[in-house]
Design an enzyme around this catalytic site. Structure first.
Site, PDB file in Angstrom:
ATOM      1  N   ASN A 233      67.942  38.693  46.564  1.00 14.54           N
ATOM      2  CA  ASN A 233      66.513  38.722  46.220  1.00 14.54           C
ATOM      3  C   ASN A 233      66.062  40.178  46.136  1.00 14.54           C
ATOM      4  O   ASN A 233      65.962  40.860  47.159  1.00 14.54           O
ATOM      5  CB  ASN A 233      65.722  37.968  47.299  1.00 14.54           C
TER       6      ASN A 233
ATOM      7  N   CYS B 161      57.132  39.557  45.354  1.00 16.19           N
ATOM      8  CA  CYS B 161      58.120  38.927  44.474  1.00 16.19           C
ATOM      9  C   CYS B 161      57.504  38.386  43.180  1.00 16.19           C
ATOM     10  O   CYS B 161      58.243  38.038  42.256  1.00 16.19           O
ATOM     11  CB  CYS B 161      58.855  37.814  45.206  1.00 16.19           C
TER      12      CYS B 161
ATOM     13  N   HIS C  19      62.144  33.971  39.535  1.00 15.49           N
ATOM     14  CA  HIS C  19      62.386  34.959  40.585  1.00 15.49           C
ATOM     15  C   HIS C  19      63.538  34.456  41.443  1.00 15.49           C
ATOM     16  O   HIS C  19      63.556  33.305  41.866  1.00 15.49           O
ATOM     17  CB  HIS C  19      61.126  35.144  41.440  1.00 15.49           C
TER      18      HIS C  19
HETATM   19  O1  UT7 Z   1      60.857  37.560  49.764  1.00 13.83           O
HETATM   20  C1  UT7 Z   1      61.633  36.672  50.524  1.00 13.83           C
HETATM   21  C2  UT7 Z   1      61.402  35.308  50.052  1.00 13.83           C
HETATM   22  N1  UT7 Z   1      62.047  34.450  50.971  1.00 13.83           N
HETATM   23  C3  UT7 Z   1      62.569  33.301  50.609  1.00 13.83           C
HETATM   24  O2  UT7 Z   1      62.553  32.908  49.468  1.00 13.83           O
HETATM   25  C4  UT7 Z   1      63.204  32.503  51.706  1.00 13.83           C
HETATM   26  C5  UT7 Z   1      62.990  31.025  51.530  1.00 13.83           C
HETATM   27  N2  UT7 Z   1      63.705  30.301  52.550  1.00 13.83           N
HETATM   28  C6  UT7 Z   1      65.039  30.175  52.515  1.00 13.83           C
HETATM   29  O3  UT7 Z   1      65.685  30.654  51.615  1.00 13.83           O
HETATM   30  C7  UT7 Z   1      65.710  29.370  53.600  1.00 13.83           C
HETATM   31  O4  UT7 Z   1      64.716  28.732  54.391  1.00 13.83           O
HETATM   32  C8  UT7 Z   1      66.602  30.247  54.496  1.00 13.83           C
HETATM   33  C9  UT7 Z   1      67.824  30.713  53.717  1.00 13.83           C
HETATM   34  C10 UT7 Z   1      65.839  31.450  55.011  1.00 13.83           C
HETATM   35  C11 UT7 Z   1      67.083  29.439  55.679  1.00 13.83           C
HETATM   36  O5  UT7 Z   1      67.788  28.306  55.206  1.00 13.83           O
HETATM   37  P1  UT7 Z   1      67.530  26.884  55.880  1.00 13.83           P
HETATM   38  O6  UT7 Z   1      68.473  25.933  55.270  1.00 13.83           O
HETATM   39  O7  UT7 Z   1      66.059  26.612  55.740  1.00 13.83           O
HETATM   40  O8  UT7 Z   1      67.958  27.141  57.366  1.00 13.83           O
HETATM   41  P2  UT7 Z   1      67.095  26.954  58.652  1.00 13.83           P
HETATM   42  O9  UT7 Z   1      65.907  27.838  58.637  1.00 13.83           O
HETATM   43  O10 UT7 Z   1      66.894  25.480  58.871  1.00 13.83           O
HETATM   44  O11 UT7 Z   1      68.065  27.469  59.721  1.00 13.83           O
HETATM   45  C12 UT7 Z   1      69.197  26.719  60.124  1.00 13.83           C
HETATM   46  C13 UT7 Z   1      69.957  27.525  61.157  1.00 13.83           C
HETATM   47  C14 UT7 Z   1      69.066  28.112  62.243  1.00 13.83           C
HETATM   48  O12 UT7 Z   1      69.730  28.007  63.474  1.00 13.83           O
HETATM   49  P3  UT7 Z   1      69.305  26.863  64.522  1.00 13.83           P
HETATM   50  O13 UT7 Z   1      67.873  27.148  64.860  1.00 13.83           O
HETATM   51  O14 UT7 Z   1      69.510  25.580  63.792  1.00 13.83           O
HETATM   52  O15 UT7 Z   1      70.251  27.082  65.647  1.00 13.83           O
HETATM   53  C15 UT7 Z   1      68.987  29.576  61.851  1.00 13.83           C
HETATM   54  O16 UT7 Z   1      68.793  30.416  62.972  1.00 13.83           O
HETATM   55  O17 UT7 Z   1      70.604  28.626  60.522  1.00 13.83           O
HETATM   56  C16 UT7 Z   1      70.359  29.797  61.269  1.00 13.83           C
HETATM   57  N3  UT7 Z   1      70.444  30.958  60.422  1.00 13.83           N
HETATM   58  C17 UT7 Z   1      71.613  31.553  60.145  1.00 13.83           C
HETATM   59  N4  UT7 Z   1      72.855  31.271  60.529  1.00 13.83           N
HETATM   60  C18 UT7 Z   1      73.841  32.062  60.066  1.00 13.83           C
HETATM   61  C19 UT7 Z   1      69.453  31.621  59.764  1.00 13.83           C
HETATM   62  N5  UT7 Z   1      69.963  32.655  59.065  1.00 13.83           N
HETATM   63  C20 UT7 Z   1      71.301  32.628  59.294  1.00 13.83           C
HETATM   64  C21 UT7 Z   1      72.362  33.428  58.851  1.00 13.83           C
HETATM   65  N6  UT7 Z   1      73.607  33.096  59.251  1.00 13.83           N
HETATM   66  N7  UT7 Z   1      72.195  34.476  58.018  1.00 13.83           N
END
Ligand code: UT7
Length: 323
Positions: free
Chosen positions: A273, A116, A243
């Site tokens: 992304n 990225c 980015h």
């Molecule tokens: O090249 C790629 C670069 N990547 C990035 O820039 C990603 C950076 N990180 C992020 O953007 C965020 O951390 C995410 C969008 C990936 C996740 O957001 P978050 O607010 O940090 O959520 P979280 O990891 O705390 O997850 C909260 C919950 C979890 O469930 P539990 O464990 O609380 O039951 C995840 O399993 O949300 C769940 N979850 C989803 N739920 C519905 C994760 N992805 C999804 C989804 N739909 N697509």
């Protein structure tokens, strides 16, 4: 790190290309345990473009490259560089085929791999090739079909990633003219490779929360180094073009910098992304929205697998792009 270039490398053309296939959040929610509401509120993404099977990174790169050459009013350049983490094959590089398909057979062509941060590594390399006096013009293309690396059952990464391509032409010029690239910062930390990785014969794996935190810190610090190297205040920056990882990451970077979030240019809602294509796609959006104007101070920044990061400062040139 800041490098000043003897003669200037000047942005002379811009072109982008998105594959026509669109996957909305609702379409993802039909196949995965997710929802439009979750994806929009956690990422700011509404849809992403996904290349059809058989359409490769090179195909997207050729279209973006063609448009960037048209935007610059050029039919030939001295070199073609392609930033991608999803080349058409592991060997050889994809850039020579792209150059050939653009009618540029014979010119030096090679790939740059920095995920990225790829477009920032690419711009820095291209600017250095010009400021050294080696080349007068370079075509720089960021393109990825990163959707091909994803686990089809992984709702998190599938919500984030889209495919696309964006390209710019750099030409030799003067540091004082509109479009000149003026400040550069690049960095890496290979000890954190596990945060974002595609293992051999595996799917993309990501530690989302740690990536989020690192992205905000690294992009903020990189922008601050570039601004301090140039003696530019945050208030003097007209546009931040980061980015496009997650809308919440972009908001946090603006907040950390003390920059008005309205000065951030992004179309992450429409494209997701797109890895190495992300920054030129945002730039094209800024041109279409008539937000980027000649002479504006623009700072680009990015963060990605490696870990890698970077920032580049430039003034905006008077260029137009085709639809
Ligand atoms: O090249 C790629 C670069 N990547 C990035 O820039 C990603 C950076 N990180 C992020 O953007 C965020 O951390 C995410 C969008 C990936 C996740 O957001 P978050 O607010 O940090 O959520 P979280 O990891 O705390 O997850 C909260 C919950 C979890 O469930 P539990 O464990 O609380 O039951 C995840 O399993 O949300 C769940 N979850 C989803 N739920 C519905 C994760 N992805 C999804 C989804 N739909 N697509």
């Amino acid at each position: 790190m800041r490098k000043t270039m003897g003669r200037g490398a000047v942005l002379a053309g811009l072109g982008v290309h998105l594959p026509p296939g669109v996957v909305t959040n609702d379409m993802l929610a039909e196949a995965l345990d997710t929802s439009d509401e979750w994806i929009r509120t956690r990422t700011g993404i509404r849809q992403r473009h996904i290349a059809d099977p058989g359409v490769g990174t090179g195909d997207l790169a050729v279209e973006a490259g063609r448009r960037a050459l048209a935007s610059a009013g050029l039919s030939t350049v001295d070199a073609v560089l392609l930033a991608t983490t999803t080349p058409d094959q592991s060997c050889p590089a994809t850039a020579p085929q792209v150059a050939d398909r653009l009618g540029l057979r014979g010119c030096p062509a090679y790939d740059v791999s920095a995920a990225c941060s790829g477009f920032l590594y690419l711009l820095t390399t291209g600017a250095a090739l010009i400021s050294s006096g080696l080349f007068e013009t370079v075509l720089l293309i960021g393109a990825d079909t990163f959707s091909t690396t994803l686990d089809p059952t992984d709702r998190t990464t599938r919500a984030l990633i889209g495919d696309g391509a964006g390209a710019v032409v750099l030409r030799a010029g003067r540091e004082g003219e509109d479009g000149a690239l003026l400040g550069f910062d690049l960095g890496s930390d290979g000890s954190q490779v596990d945060l974002l990785v595609v293992p051999p014969r595996g799917h993309f794996q990501m530690r989302g929360k740690q990536v989020f935190t690192n992205a905000v810190i690294r992009m903020t610090e990189s922008v601050e180094r570039v601004l301090s190297g140039l003696g530019w205040s945050v208030e003097s920056v007209n546009h931040l073009v980061p980015h496009q990882a997650n809308a919440r990451i972009l908001a946090a970077v603006a907040d950390q910098l003390g920059l008005d979030p309205a000065r951030t240019i992004t179309n992450i809602g429409d494209v997701g992304n797109t890895v190495a294509a992300s920054i030129p796609l945002a730039l094209a959006h800024g041109v279409r929205e008539e937000r980027l104007r000649p002479g504006d101070r623009v700072v680009l920044t990015g963060f990605g697998a490696g870990l890698t990061w970077g920032a580049i400062a430039l003034t905006w040139p008077g260029i137009s792009i085709t639809a």
